[in-house]
Design a protein around this motif. Sequence first.
Motif, short mmCIF file in Angstrom:
data_model
loop_
_atom_site.label_atom_id
_atom_site.label_comp_id
_atom_site.label_asym_id
_atom_site.label_seq_id
_atom_site.Cartn_x
_atom_site.Cartn_y
_atom_site.Cartn_z
N ALA A 19 7.89 -2.09 -5.71
CA ALA A 19 8.65 -1.75 -4.51
C ALA A 19 10.02 -2.43 -4.51
O ALA A 19 11.01 -1.85 -4.06
CB ALA A 19 7.87 -2.14 -3.26
N GLY A 22 12.12 -0.43 -6.78
CA GLY A 22 12.44 0.84 -6.12
C GLY A 22 13.56 0.69 -5.12
O GLY A 22 14.45 1.54 -5.03
N GLU A 23 13.53 -0.40 -4.35
CA GLU A 23 14.60 -0.65 -3.38
C GLU A 23 15.92 -0.93 -4.09
O GLU A 23 16.97 -0.48 -3.67
CB GLU A 23 14.21 -1.81 -2.48
N ARG A 25 16.82 0.20 -6.99
CA ARG A 25 17.27 1.48 -7.52
C ARG A 25 17.87 2.34 -6.41
O ARG A 25 18.87 3.03 -6.60
CB ARG A 25 16.10 2.20 -8.18
N ARG A 26 17.24 2.31 -5.22
CA ARG A 26 17.74 3.10 -4.09
C ARG A 26 19.12 2.62 -3.66
O ARG A 26 20.01 3.41 -3.36
CB ARG A 26 16.78 3.01 -2.91
N VAL A 38 10.33 7.47 0.14
CA VAL A 38 9.56 6.23 0.22
C VAL A 38 10.42 5.14 0.84
O VAL A 38 11.54 4.89 0.38
CB VAL A 38 9.07 5.78 -1.17
N ASP A 39 9.91 4.49 1.87
CA ASP A 39 10.60 3.37 2.49
C ASP A 39 10.16 2.09 1.76
O ASP A 39 9.18 1.45 2.12
CB ASP A 39 10.24 3.32 3.98
N TRP A 40 10.90 1.74 0.71
CA TRP A 40 10.50 0.65 -0.17
C TRP A 40 10.40 -0.70 0.51
O TRP A 40 9.47 -1.47 0.20
CB TRP A 40 11.42 0.59 -1.38
N VAL A 43 7.03 -0.82 2.20
CA VAL A 43 5.96 -0.89 1.21
C VAL A 43 5.85 -2.31 0.67
O VAL A 43 4.75 -2.87 0.55
CB VAL A 43 6.20 0.11 0.05
N GLN A 44 6.99 -2.93 0.37
CA GLN A 44 6.97 -4.28 -0.17
C GLN A 44 6.45 -5.28 0.87
O GLN A 44 5.64 -6.16 0.54
CB GLN A 44 8.38 -4.68 -0.61
#
Length: 61
Positions: A19, A22-23, A25-26, A38-40, A43-44
């Motif tokens: 996560a 992913g954040e 990268r976003r 996806v709200d990283w 999630v994290q």
Amino acid sequence: MGPVLWSASGGLAALAVVAGFGERRRRRRRDPDSVGWVDWPTVQMLALIALAVTIGLAVKG
């Protein structure tokens, strides 16, 4: 039940790391208008909370 909790803790730690990537990268995407589904950060955060709970339960026995 201990090994199951430790395995779950490992999986949750891996999910928190994924996560985080992913954040990252976003935030670094080229097109700011392309949104993901996806709200990283959420999630994290949930993975880290669940990780703390499972570690606490595994240590307690």
